[in-house]
Motif scaffolding. Structure first.
Motif, PDB file in Angstrom:
ATOM      1  N   LEU A   1      43.167  25.538  47.616  1.00 31.09           N
ATOM      2  CA  LEU A   1      42.485  26.347  46.613  1.00 31.09           C
ATOM      3  C   LEU A   1      41.185  25.643  46.248  1.00 31.09           C
ATOM      4  N   LEU A   2      40.099  26.376  46.197  1.00 30.91           N
ATOM      5  CA  LEU A   2      38.817  25.820  45.785  1.00 30.91           C
ATOM      6  C   LEU A   2      38.688  25.844  44.273  1.00 30.91           C
ATOM      7  N   LYS A   3      39.287  26.858  43.676  1.00 34.93           N
ATOM      8  CA  LYS A   3      39.298  27.008  42.226  1.00 34.93           C
ATOM      9  C   LYS A   3      40.702  26.686  41.732  1.00 34.93           C
ATOM     10  N   PRO A   4      40.828  26.185  40.516  1.00 40.43           N
ATOM     11  CA  PRO A   4      42.174  25.952  39.974  1.00 40.43           C
ATOM     12  C   PRO A   4      42.963  27.268  39.889  1.00 40.43           C
ATOM     13  N   ALA A   5      44.257  27.196  40.170  1.00 41.40           N
ATOM     14  CA  ALA A   5      45.106  28.392  40.189  1.00 41.40           C
ATOM     15  C   ALA A   5      45.106  29.122  38.853  1.00 41.40           C
ATOM     16  N   HIS A   6      44.932  28.383  37.755  1.00 42.06           N
ATOM     17  CA  HIS A   6      44.957  29.034  36.439  1.00 42.06           C
ATOM     18  C   HIS A   6      43.662  29.802  36.142  1.00 42.06           C
ATOM     19  N   THR A   7      42.668  29.699  37.027  1.00 44.68           N
ATOM     20  CA  THR A   7      41.425  30.451  36.834  1.00 44.68           C
ATOM     21  C   THR A   7      41.291  31.637  37.791  1.00 44.68           C
ATOM     22  N   ILE A   8      42.227  31.769  38.706  1.00 42.21           N
ATOM     23  CA  ILE A   8      42.195  32.862  39.684  1.00 42.21           C
ATOM     24  C   ILE A   8      43.132  33.965  39.200  1.00 42.21           C
ATOM     25  N   THR A   9      42.578  35.114  38.854  1.00 40.71           N
ATOM     26  CA  THR A   9      43.419  36.201  38.352  1.00 40.71           C
ATOM     27  C   THR A   9      43.823  37.160  39.460  1.00 40.71           C
ATOM     28  N   PHE A  10      44.913  37.848  39.217  1.00 34.15           N
ATOM     29  CA  PHE A  10      45.357  38.891  40.142  1.00 34.15           C
ATOM     30  C   PHE A  10      44.257  39.951  40.292  1.00 34.15           C
ATOM     31  N   GLY A  11      43.612  40.294  39.181  1.00 31.96           N
ATOM     32  CA  GLY A  11      42.555  41.303  39.226  1.00 31.96           C
ATOM     33  C   GLY A  11      41.404  40.892  40.111  1.00 31.96           C
ATOM     34  N   GLU A  12      40.999  39.631  40.024  1.00 31.73           N
ATOM     35  CA  GLU A  12      39.907  39.124  40.862  1.00 31.73           C
ATOM     36  C   GLU A  12      40.256  39.267  42.340  1.00 31.73           C
ATOM     37  N   ILE A  13      41.471  38.884  42.698  1.00 36.83           N
ATOM     38  CA  ILE A  13      41.895  38.953  44.102  1.00 36.83           C
ATOM     39  C   ILE A  13      42.005  40.400  44.565  1.00 36.83           C
ATOM     40  N   LEU A  14      42.561  41.261  43.742  1.00 34.43           N
ATOM     41  CA  LEU A  14      42.666  42.672  44.134  1.00 34.43           C
ATOM     42  C   LEU A  14      41.287  43.278  44.352  1.00 34.43           C
ATOM     43  N   ARG A  15      40.324  42.934  43.518  1.00 29.28           N
ATOM     44  CA  ARG A  15      38.965  43.455  43.709  1.00 29.28           C
ATOM     45  C   ARG A  15      38.358  42.947  45.010  1.00 29.28           C
ATOM     46  N   ILE A  16      38.589  41.673  45.327  1.00 28.81           N
ATOM     47  CA  ILE A  16      38.056  41.110  46.572  1.00 28.81           C
ATOM     48  C   ILE A  16      38.675  41.812  47.772  1.00 28.81           C
ATOM     49  N   VAL A  17      39.976  41.965  47.748  1.00 26.68           N
ATOM     50  CA  VAL A  17      40.702  42.468  48.917  1.00 26.68           C
ATOM     51  C   VAL A  17      40.695  43.993  49.017  1.00 26.68           C
ATOM     52  N   ASP A  18      40.981  44.666  47.898  1.00 28.47           N
ATOM     53  CA  ASP A  18      41.144  46.124  47.931  1.00 28.47           C
ATOM     54  C   ASP A  18      39.969  46.909  47.360  1.00 28.47           C
ATOM     55  N   GLY A  19      39.078  46.242  46.659  1.00 28.68           N
ATOM     56  CA  GLY A  19      37.950  46.956  46.056  1.00 28.68           C
ATOM     57  C   GLY A  19      38.239  47.329  44.612  1.00 28.68           C
ATOM     58  N   PRO A  20      37.611  48.377  44.121  1.00 30.07           N
ATOM     59  CA  PRO A  20      37.709  48.736  42.700  1.00 30.07           C
ATOM     60  C   PRO A  20      39.150  48.943  42.229  1.00 30.07           C
ATOM     61  N   ILE A  21      39.367  48.564  40.971  1.00 30.68           N
ATOM     62  CA  ILE A  21      40.682  48.740  40.346  1.00 30.68           C
ATOM     63  C   ILE A  21      40.560  49.907  39.364  1.00 30.68           C
ATOM     64  N   ALA A  22      40.743  51.098  39.867  1.00 24.55           N
ATOM     65  CA  ALA A  22      40.639  52.282  39.021  1.00 24.55           C
ATOM     66  C   ALA A  22      41.363  53.440  39.699  1.00 24.55           C
ATOM     67  N   PRO A  23      42.114  54.217  38.919  1.00 30.32           N
ATOM     68  CA  PRO A  23      42.814  55.351  39.504  1.00 30.32           C
ATOM     69  C   PRO A  23      41.886  56.530  39.819  1.00 30.32           C
ATOM     70  N   LEU A  24      40.722  56.559  39.196  1.00 31.92           N
ATOM     71  CA  LEU A  24      39.723  57.602  39.438  1.00 31.92           C
ATOM     72  C   LEU A  24      38.366  56.937  39.634  1.00 31.92           C
ATOM     73  N   PRO A  25      37.529  57.485  40.498  1.00 29.96           N
ATOM     74  CA  PRO A  25      36.222  56.858  40.724  1.00 29.96           C
ATOM     75  C   PRO A  25      35.348  56.800  39.473  1.00 29.96           C
ATOM     76  N   CYS A  26      35.536  57.732  38.564  1.00 29.89           N
ATOM     77  CA  CYS A  26      34.735  57.756  37.332  1.00 29.89           C
ATOM     78  C   CYS A  26      35.184  56.710  36.325  1.00 29.89           C
ATOM     79  N   LEU A  27      36.268  55.984  36.625  1.00 32.02           N
ATOM     80  CA  LEU A  27      36.764  54.930  35.733  1.00 32.02           C
ATOM     81  C   LEU A  27      36.515  53.530  36.285  1.00 32.02           C
ATOM     82  N   SER A  28      35.901  53.459  37.456  1.00 33.51           N
ATOM     83  CA  SER A  28      35.658  52.162  38.072  1.00 33.51           C
ATOM     84  C   SER A  28      34.545  51.413  37.346  1.00 33.51           C
ATOM     85  N   ILE A  29      34.792  50.140  37.088  1.00 35.27           N
ATOM     86  CA  ILE A  29      33.787  49.291  36.457  1.00 35.27           C
ATOM     87  C   ILE A  29      32.781  48.799  37.494  1.00 35.27           C
ATOM     88  N   THR A  30      33.260  48.494  38.688  1.00 36.51           N
ATOM     89  CA  THR A  30      32.396  47.906  39.714  1.00 36.51           C
ATOM     90  C   THR A  30      31.822  48.925  40.704  1.00 36.51           C
TER      91      THR A  30
END
Length: 148
Positions: free
Chosen positions: A66-95
């Motif tokens: 790990l390059l970053k400490p495990a306590h600083t890596i969130t599930f949300g960060e990884i999901l965004r990297i791997v799967d893209g936006p975290i939103a059930p509708l495109p109009c709710l996406s932050i990124t």
């Protein structure tokens, strides 16, 4: 629903968090331990490396850390990297906001209002749960509580 790739990424990161901080873990060891196809894991770890989450070392004692400490890596960060936006509708996406094709107006959309609550609750859990939470058994009760 998250992709299999995201599940594998989270499992691989959890395995790295469980390992000694200064000892690289070989891809083959992670793949065997987590039951992840080795070639697929190589692609996942390379992607995470490009995003500054892990680092690789070459040689006989090589592998991934790990390059970053495990306590600083969130599930949300990884999901965004791997799967893209975290939103059930495109109009709710932050990124990656995009107006829905059949939209008559976001303010009047009852569906959007309901799913906005879902998105907010989901983000709250995903961005407050870290790899360390998943890796350490002492935190499993906290993760369970957040996911309940």
């Amino acid at each position: 629903m998250i992709t299999q790739k995201a599940k594998y990424a989270l499992r691989a990161l959890t395995a790295l968090a469980d390992a000694d901080a200064d000892e690289p873990v070989m891809i083959s060891d992670i793949a065997a331990q987590q039951k992840i196809p080795k070639k697929f894991l190589e692609q996942i770890l390379l992607d995470l490396k490009h995003h500054g989450i892990v680092v690789s070392r070459r040689g006989k004692q090589g592998g991934y850390l790990l390059l970053k400490p495990a306590h600083t890596i969130t599930f949300g960060e990884i999901l965004r990297i791997v799967d893209g936006p975290i939103a059930p509708l495109p109009c709710l996406s932050i990124t990656a906001y995009r107006r829905c094709d059949d939209c008559d107006g976001e303010q009047n959309c009852q569906i959007r209002h309901v799913f906005a609550k879902v998105a907010d609750a989901t983000r709250k859990v995903l961005f407050s749960t870290t790899i360390a939470d998943a890796a350490q058994p002492t935190h499993s009760a906290e993760v369970t509580r957040l996911l309940a």
